[in-house]
Design an enzyme around this catalytic site. Structure first.
Site, PDB file in Angstrom:
ATOM      1  N   TYR A 236       4.083   6.736   9.970  1.00 47.54           N
ATOM      2  CA  TYR A 236       3.256   5.587   9.624  1.00 47.54           C
ATOM      3  C   TYR A 236       4.078   4.503   8.915  1.00 47.54           C
ATOM      4  CZ  TYR A 236      -0.930   2.976   8.330  1.00 47.54           C
ATOM      5  OH  TYR A 236      -1.878   1.993   8.203  1.00 47.54           O
TER       6      TYR A 236
ATOM      7  N   HIS B  97       0.843  -1.203   0.000  1.00 48.30           N
ATOM      8  CA  HIS B  97       0.000   0.000   0.000  1.00 48.30           C
ATOM      9  C   HIS B  97       0.874   1.248   0.000  1.00 48.30           C
ATOM     10  CE1 HIS B  97      -4.128  -1.621   1.476  1.00 48.30           C
ATOM     11  NE2 HIS B  97      -3.589  -2.408   0.571  1.00 48.30           N
TER      12      HIS B  97
ATOM     13  N   TYR C 183      -9.035   5.547   7.571  1.00 53.92           N
ATOM     14  CA  TYR C 183      -9.097   5.901   8.996  1.00 53.92           C
ATOM     15  C   TYR C 183     -10.134   7.016   9.120  1.00 53.92           C
ATOM     16  CZ  TYR C 183      -4.756   3.333   9.958  1.00 53.92           C
ATOM     17  OH  TYR C 183      -3.816   2.350  10.118  1.00 53.92           O
TER      18      TYR C 183
HETATM   19  C1  PHB Z   1      -5.689  -4.316  10.840  1.00 56.32           C
HETATM   20  O1  PHB Z   1      -5.829  -4.555   9.638  1.00 56.32           O
HETATM   21  O2  PHB Z   1      -5.957  -5.152  11.708  1.00 56.32           O
HETATM   22  C2  PHB Z   1      -5.192  -2.985  11.266  1.00 56.32           C
HETATM   23  C3  PHB Z   1      -4.752  -2.091  10.299  1.00 56.32           C
HETATM   24  C4  PHB Z   1      -4.304  -0.832  10.697  1.00 56.32           C
HETATM   25  C5  PHB Z   1      -4.306  -0.491  12.031  1.00 56.32           C
HETATM   26  C6  PHB Z   1      -4.723  -1.388  12.988  1.00 56.32           C
HETATM   27  C7  PHB Z   1      -5.173  -2.645  12.599  1.00 56.32           C
HETATM   28  O3  PHB Z   1      -3.900   0.756  12.381  1.00 56.32           O
END
Ligand code: PHB
Ligand code: RFL
Length: 390
Positions: free
Chosen positions: A385, A72, A201
């Protein structure tokens, strides 16, 4: 039984440490309280930083991840019903993350360990660690009703937040820093196509939501819920309905729903233990620190602990140097606190906090607007990130 390194816990930290040591010719035995199937049934992390994928390659277990994982190069931030893409690739000079479930990482590590004929004792009960402040530590455990003793040079506490290793350190020798958030994440796994090809998000006035995925046909979604909620009390329909309400009109429209494969609630916590070394016992991963999952850092911090710890043991055995061992705690903690800060900040920005009221939303919305409009601010988010350099 005798080994060089006794590893407690066969989660990703313990298994990865075992694999890296094996590659270097250092002997290790892993003791795990649960069965292998149980370990694989825990649905957790989904996002791997490049530091972690490099380490899995180094451990010789990266092939399936490269074949099946999803690279990604960005994700969406959703607030006030509008999505804004954070272009990780452009903002970080070409970096990306890999979406590949912790379950699959664990499965690959378990298969490699089995193929190499290495010892993992599953369903090891009443594990206790002894004499780690002296030169000859040992571990006691029960298996099939019989007590066993494992003598070793070092103990690696990879036994997660509720493990026995940290709990065995005398109170005066350890400092714990903790913050518990007033909400949890309700997660749902379903064999439905993800609502979007990248993660979303979402900051909504109804609470945080996250749209993640495991493959082109398997989705993972999360909702912020009160700590008092029970997963069993959330029907699949109620989950999908609430998720829709937290998304933007386009995502709401195209969201494909279906029966859940798994549903569970995880509390959110920031937690750090200092130091991470106690004589001949070392803590790694969730045994030493917890981050709220918003920043996707937990497994990645665990992987870097394991990198430093495996390097330290290998230097000790192959080069007769204890420099890595002596610096382990300090090296890890420098990185961990940066991951803690980022995870706390991102959690604070994206969730609704009880009692914050209207000014809370307004301040979050102003910060979110600034974040997506300012390249400097977006870069700070992107850089953290994808993962800070080692
Ligand atoms: C997940 O896919 O479980 C996941 C992805 C991103 C996050 C937390 C969990 O910040
Ligand atoms: P684990 O995975 O908890 O494994 C510890 C193992 O030790 C065993 N054990 C014992 N064995 C013997 N004797 C005892 N007394 C024992 N006590 C415990 C346990 O049975 C277990 O098998 O810790 P480890 O290996 O350090 O791994 C850490 C990761 O699991 C954790 O940091 C991540 O899952 C966190 N996390 C995420 N991390 C990321 O990097 N990216 C993500 O996207 C991400 N998403 C998440 C997450 C964690 C979540 N939850 C459920 C807390 C999403 C969620 C919802």
């Amino acid at each position: 039984m005798r080994t060089q390194v006794a590893i407690i816990g066969a989660g990703p930290s313990g298994l990865l440490l075992g694999q890296l040591l094996y590659k270097a010719g250092v002997d290790a035995v892993i003791l795990e309280r649960q069965s292998g199937d149980y370990v694989l049934s825990r649905i957790r992390a989904g996002v791997l930083e490049q530091v972690t994928t490099d380490l899995l390659d180094e451990a010789g277990v990266g092939a399936r991840m490269h074949a099946e994982g999803l690279a990604h190069t960005g994700f969406d931030m959703l607030f006030q019903e509008t999505r804004h893409r954070i272009d990780l690739h452009t903002l970080t000079g070409g970096k990306q993350v890999m979406v590949y479930g912790q379950t699959e990482v664990t499965r690959d590590l378990m298969a490699a360990r089995q193929a190499a004929g290495l010892t993992t004792v599953y369903e090891a009960r009443n594990v206790s660690v002894h004499d780690f402040d002296g030169a000859q530590p040992y571990v006691l455990y029960e298996k099939d009703g019989q007590q066993h003793r494992l003598d070793c040079d070092f103990i690696a506490g990879c036994d997660g937040f509720h493990g026995v290793c940290r709990a065995s350190v005398p109170a005066g020798a350890i400092t714990e820093f903790e913050k518990v958030y007033p909400f949890g994440w309700l997660g749902l796994l379903a064999d439905t196509p993800p609502v979007h090809h990248e993660l979303i998000y979402a900051n909504s006035r109804r609470g945080f939501a996250l749209c993640s995925q495991r493959s082109a046909t398997r989705s993972r979604y999360y909702l912020q819920v009160p700590l008092t909620d029970k997963a069993e009390a959330w029907s699949d329909d109620a989950f999908w309905q609430e998720l829709r309400l937290r998304l933007d009109p386009e995502a709401r429209e195209i969201l494909v729903t279906g029966p859940s494969l798994e549903k569970s609630i995880a509390p959110l916590r920031s937690f750090v233990t200092e130091p991470m070394r106690f004589g001949r016992m070392f803590l790694a991963g969730d045994a030493a620190h917890i981050v709220p999952p918003t920043g996707a850092k937990g497994l990645n911090l665990a992987a870097t602990d394991v990198k430093y710890l495996s390097t330290a043991f290998i230097e000790f055995y192959l080069e007769r140097s204890s420099a890595g061992i002596d610096h382990y705690s300090q090296r890890c903690l420098q990185r961990i606190w940066k991951g803690e800060r980022f995870s706390w900040w991102f959690t604070s920005l994206m969730h609704q906090f009880p009692g914050e009221g209207a000014i809370g939303y307004k301040l979050q919305e102003a910060e979110l607007a600034y974040l997506v409009q300012s390249q400097a601010a977006s870069t700070v988010l992107a850089e953290n990130y994808v993962g800070l350099p080692l």
